[in-house]
Design a protein around this motif. Structure first.
Motif, PDB file in Angstrom:
ATOM      1  N   VAL A  88       0.812  -1.346  -0.336  1.00  0.00           N
ATOM      2  CA  VAL A  88       0.480   0.498   0.266  1.00  0.00           C
ATOM      3  C   VAL A  88       0.745   1.219  -0.224  1.00  0.00           C
ATOM      4  O   VAL A  88       2.137   0.861   0.550  1.00  0.00           O
ATOM      5  N   LEU A  89       0.358   2.152  -1.086  1.00  0.00           N
ATOM      6  CA  LEU A  89       1.294   3.405  -0.865  1.00  0.00           C
ATOM      7  C   LEU A  89       0.141   4.599   0.191  1.00  0.00           C
ATOM      8  O   LEU A  89      -0.525   4.324  -0.357  1.00  0.00           O
ATOM      9  N   LEU A  90       1.240   4.815   1.105  1.00  0.00           N
ATOM     10  CA  LEU A  90       0.285   5.573   2.460  1.00  0.00           C
ATOM     11  C   LEU A  90       0.884   6.677   1.819  1.00  0.00           C
ATOM     12  O   LEU A  90       2.152   6.849   2.885  1.00  0.00           O
ATOM     13  N   ILE A  91       0.289   7.764   2.135  1.00  0.00           N
ATOM     14  CA  ILE A  91       0.477   9.317   1.572  1.00  0.00           C
ATOM     15  C   ILE A  91       0.104   9.694   2.973  1.00  0.00           C
ATOM     16  O   ILE A  91      -1.180  10.097   3.370  1.00  0.00           O
ATOM     17  N   GLY A  92       0.949  10.369   4.173  1.00  0.00           N
ATOM     18  CA  GLY A  92       0.634  10.841   5.436  1.00  0.00           C
ATOM     19  C   GLY A  92       1.349  11.966   6.001  1.00  0.00           C
ATOM     20  O   GLY A  92       2.240  12.663   5.292  1.00  0.00           O
ATOM     21  N   ASP A  93       1.096  12.231   7.097  1.00  0.00           N
ATOM     22  CA  ASP A  93       1.624  13.556   7.647  1.00  0.00           C
ATOM     23  C   ASP A  93       2.335  12.561   9.511  1.00  0.00           C
ATOM     24  O   ASP A  93       1.991  11.708   8.876  1.00  0.00           O
ATOM     25  N   SER A  94       2.557  12.856  10.254  1.00  0.00           N
ATOM     26  CA  SER A  94       3.145  12.948  11.310  1.00  0.00           C
ATOM     27  C   SER A  94       2.657  11.461  11.916  1.00  0.00           C
ATOM     28  O   SER A  94       2.403  10.598  13.006  1.00  0.00           O
ATOM     29  N   GLN A  95       0.888  11.274  11.877  1.00  0.00           N
ATOM     30  CA  GLN A  95       0.416  10.326  12.346  1.00  0.00           C
ATOM     31  C   GLN A  95       0.443   9.224  11.598  1.00  0.00           C
ATOM     32  O   GLN A  95       0.792   7.560  12.817  1.00  0.00           O
ATOM     33  N   VAL A 114       4.007  -2.021   3.882  1.00  0.00           N
ATOM     34  CA  VAL A 114       3.529  -0.036   3.809  1.00  0.00           C
ATOM     35  C   VAL A 114       4.187   0.604   3.128  1.00  0.00           C
ATOM     36  O   VAL A 114       5.751   0.278   3.704  1.00  0.00           O
ATOM     37  N   TYR A 115       4.085   1.607   2.755  1.00  0.00           N
ATOM     38  CA  TYR A 115       5.211   1.983   1.205  1.00  0.00           C
ATOM     39  C   TYR A 115       4.690   3.417   1.684  1.00  0.00           C
ATOM     40  O   TYR A 115       3.625   3.859   1.436  1.00  0.00           O
ATOM     41  N   PHE A 116       5.930   4.447   2.370  1.00  0.00           N
ATOM     42  CA  PHE A 116       5.195   5.524   3.118  1.00  0.00           C
ATOM     43  C   PHE A 116       5.791   6.784   2.164  1.00  0.00           C
ATOM     44  O   PHE A 116       6.898   6.862   1.974  1.00  0.00           O
ATOM     45  N   CYS A 117       4.928   8.301   1.547  1.00  0.00           N
ATOM     46  CA  CYS A 117       5.512   8.952   1.610  1.00  0.00           C
ATOM     47  C   CYS A 117       5.213  10.339   2.063  1.00  0.00           C
ATOM     48  O   CYS A 117       3.520   9.816   2.527  1.00  0.00           O
TER      49      CYS A 117
END
Length: 293
Positions: A88-95, A114-117
């Motif tokens: 899953v490509l997860l785009i988000g903030d400090s949460q 999980v791959y975070f951007c």
């Protein structure tokens, strides 16, 4: 929100495997540039897609995980992620940014790598100085999208936009630009949104709860599944697990992760895990301080 014994076991596995995943994913950063190709440091690898060659997991063939590849369709660098078709490509903030951030925990328990951007302090409109807001960061390469086709895209956030007094119009416009850009880059990939964690309208949720509802409207206008979290702190009695005014302590993050997993199951967005899956994290700061998502 019943879970089968297998799902409960997977939740325990996802939580216990977080520390081991840190070393694995250190070179798979969604913040900044991943490591250059070891065979020719400093020079990005031309995507094999240009020659029509793709690996089994959807990445360019014969390219090392953690490398940068140039997407010939848009001229942008992208990151090679192992088994991107199960990611899953997860785009988000400090949460989302900490390795045990509750969006990561919920998505990992629902069966995804999980791959975070993203970055703490950013949002649909908000930037943190070094890293632009979501759409600007994507377009100028502050963080790199994964090469190939992920299984799911999830956009989380809104807290910094609430704190930064971004208008409804600004948030809506940038959210729609981001959705359009991601749909163009990953046509056919399912997409969902997670709103802004808050206390709820009747319990002092204020602008954070308003932004959560606004993002729900944006998601609905694009027929995207939406997880509203604008009253979760009070609905589920989690205000006691806050580490500051907006971030959860480790116990609270785990509780929210379990709740999110159940909501993903309700929406039909979970996938069956495999024994070799581990959640991935991006390098970078884990928290940008109290009051900033």
């Amino acid at each position: 929100m019943r879970k089968s014994p297998a799902a409960k076991a997977w939740t325990r596995c996802a939580l216990s495997g977080i520390a081991a995943a840190v070393a694995l994913s250190a070179s798979l950063s969604g913040c900044g540039l991943p490591a250059a190709d070891s065979g020719n440091p400093g020079r990005p690898v031309a995507a094999a897609a240009a020659a029509g060659s793709q690996g089994a997991a959807g990445n360019p063939a014969a390219v090392t995980a953690g490398s940068r590849v140039l997407n010939p369709a848009n001229g942008r660098l992208e990151a090679v992620v192992p088994e991107v078709s199960r990611t899953v490509l997860l785009i988000g903030d400090s949460q989302s940014e900490p390795v045990d951030g509750w969006p990561r925990l919920g998505l990992a328990a629902a069966g995804y790598n999980v791959y975070f951007c993203g970055r703490g302090g950013t949002g649909f409109v908000s930037s943190n100085g070094a890293t632009g807001n979501y759409i600007d960061a994507l377009l100028r390469g502050d963080w790199l999208l994964p090469s190939g086709t992920p299984a799911l895209i999830v956009i989380q956030g809104g807290g910094n936009d609430a704190a930064g007094a971004a208008s409804d119009r600004q948030i809506t416009a940038n959210a729609e630009r981001l959705i359009a850009e991601l749909r163009e880059r990953y046509p056919g990939t399912p997409m969902a949104m997670i709103g802004t964690l808050a206390r709820g309208e009747a319990h002092g949720g204020g602008r954070r709860t308003e932004v959560d509802a606004l993002l729900g409207s944006v998601a609905a206008s694009h027929a995207l599944p939406f997880v509203s979290v604008g009253d979760w702190l009070t609905r589920y009695g989690l205000a006691k697990d806050l580490a500051d005014t907006v971030h959860m302590n480790p116990v609270g993050r785990q509780k929210l992760g379990v709740l999110l997993e159940g909501r993903l199951q309700d929406l039909g967005l979970d996938r069956k895990p495999t024994a070799d899956q581990q959640p991935l994290r991006a390098s970078g700061t884990l928290d940008d301080g109290p009051g900033q998502d």
